[in-house]
Design a protein around this motif. Sequence first.
Motif, PDB file in Angstrom:
ATOM      1  N   ALA A  35       0.840  -1.054  -0.046  1.00  0.00           N
ATOM      2  CA  ALA A  35       0.036   0.092  -0.029  1.00  0.00           C
ATOM      3  C   ALA A  35       0.959   1.313   0.379  1.00  0.00           C
ATOM      4  O   ALA A  35       0.545   2.162  -0.744  1.00  0.00           O
ATOM      5  CB  ALA A  35      -0.824   0.058   1.216  1.00  0.00           C
ATOM      6  N   ALA A  36       1.997   1.275   0.563  1.00  0.00           N
ATOM      7  CA  ALA A  36       2.870   2.242   0.693  1.00  0.00           C
ATOM      8  C   ALA A  36       4.167   2.011   1.237  1.00  0.00           C
ATOM      9  O   ALA A  36       4.531   0.852   2.107  1.00  0.00           O
ATOM     10  CB  ALA A  36       2.371   3.351   1.705  1.00  0.00           C
ATOM     11  N   SER A  37       5.304   2.626   1.080  1.00  0.00           N
ATOM     12  CA  SER A  37       6.480   2.394   1.425  1.00  0.00           C
ATOM     13  C   SER A  37       7.346   3.887   1.875  1.00  0.00           C
ATOM     14  O   SER A  37       7.096   4.922   0.993  1.00  0.00           O
ATOM     15  CB  SER A  37       7.626   1.966   0.289  1.00  0.00           C
ATOM     16  N   GLY A  38       7.655   3.946   2.989  1.00  0.00           N
ATOM     17  CA  GLY A  38       8.373   5.107   3.486  1.00  0.00           C
ATOM     18  C   GLY A  38       9.983   5.165   2.714  1.00  0.00           C
ATOM     19  O   GLY A  38      10.383   4.254   2.486  1.00  0.00           O
ATOM     20  N   LEU A  39      10.175   6.438   2.661  1.00  0.00           N
ATOM     21  CA  LEU A  39      11.761   6.784   2.024  1.00  0.00           C
ATOM     22  C   LEU A  39      12.660   7.013   3.059  1.00  0.00           C
ATOM     23  O   LEU A  39      12.981   8.215   3.471  1.00  0.00           O
ATOM     24  CB  LEU A  39      11.698   7.841   1.101  1.00  0.00           C
TER      25      LEU A  39
END
Length: 368
Positions: A35-39
């Motif tokens: 759904a999402a990935s942090g940088l």
Amino acid sequence: MKTTAAVLWELGGKWEVEEVELDGPRAGEVLVELAASGLCHSDEHLVTGDLPIAYPMVGGHEGAGRVVEVGPGVTEVEVGDPVVMTFLPSCGRCSCCVRGYTALCDDGAGATLGPQLDGTYRFHARGEDVGQMCLLGTFAKHTVVPVKSVVKIDEGFPLHLAALVGCGVTTGFGSAVRSADLRAGDTAVVVGIGGIGANAVQGARIAGCRYVVAVDPVEFKREKALELGATHVAASTDEAWNTVSSITRGQLADAAILTTGVADGDQLQPALQLVGKRGRVVVTALGHPGEETVSMSLLELTLYEKQVRGALFGSSNGQHDVPRLLEMHNLGQLKLQELITREYSLEEINTGYQDMREGRNIRGLVRY
Ligand SMILES: NC(=O)c1ccc[n+]([C@@H]2O[C@H](COP(=O)([O-])OP(=O)(O)OC[C@H]3O[C@@H](n4cnc5c(N)ncnc54)[C@H](O)[C@@H]3O)[C@@H](O)[C@H]2O)c1
Ligand SMILES: [Zn+2]
Ligand SMILES: [Zn+2]
């Protein structure tokens, strides 16, 4: 199956967003739709060489999504379950796991080398095997990861917020609460306010610290730190020393937590000077493997019983801490949305990292 991933092909290269082949999950693995990935800055170390790896590699180690297929023998999660992927696996059986130090699990030892735990690769592109950062590779729409690296979370929790707990939130919070062992009434200094330091500030506040001093040369970071619970800010460790010395009437801090982009031996003595008797310096930021020289007063270390500690994943225990942190968010105690400065598509990932380098983000987030 085919999916899209951001692959790093060489030292100093750019993230190349391209179609890749992804094998199905083998024994003990699960296929996750992200759904999402942090940088996180740790993936930047793959670009700069501060973290040596074998290229090519699908980056990303801070993500959440849903299980869409399970491999043979997987009983811990089912298809459809929402999960956070933690950047270190935990086998539950090795010497460190059984003592509760799951971040130090033996299975995590080669997590940045590329292949899966059985030594084979799930991603392939341009006729080559492609590794996975921390066994995960969250810069991809789908990935196959060890079930030992996932934590099942409550249905309904926003997955894009849960993604941040796979690394930054847990690492920062744990660095303050666990590694630095901060207690009510203590004074904490956090040096470097990115995705990790912002959460060390939150951890120190939640631990009940009397003073939380946030240090960053970037003004925007200092403003955000105040919103997240810092009581004081400083642009440098020198400036922080004057503040800490004054507010504690010379007793200095109980802990200083280093969360700068890259740890450097020169950062140790200024941090050591910020802490008082029995004070702890916690090194969470990663330094280059060749960085072996540290300047530090040994006399201060001995006479004041100061301590220097490393912290991996904030000495946290994913299966225990991830659900607890999400619950703290539900109760209004831990901020997550406020950590996200900007959202990007996977195709914009290089812009996201440029924004991080230029100090514009607390955390950038890729939404799929
Ligand atoms: N130990 C672990 O388990 C673990 C886990 C995740 C990340 N990390 C490491 O933590 C570090 C921070 O990661 P991040 O994603 O928050 O990075 P980031 O780039 O988002 O933030 C780093 C911050 O440090 C500030 N800074 C740089 N030099 C400074 C200095 N001399 N004094 C004060 N501030 C300074 C920058 O302005 C920036 O705001 C990285 O080294 C990363 O690899 C460690
Ligand atoms: Zn990280
Ligand atoms: Zn283990």
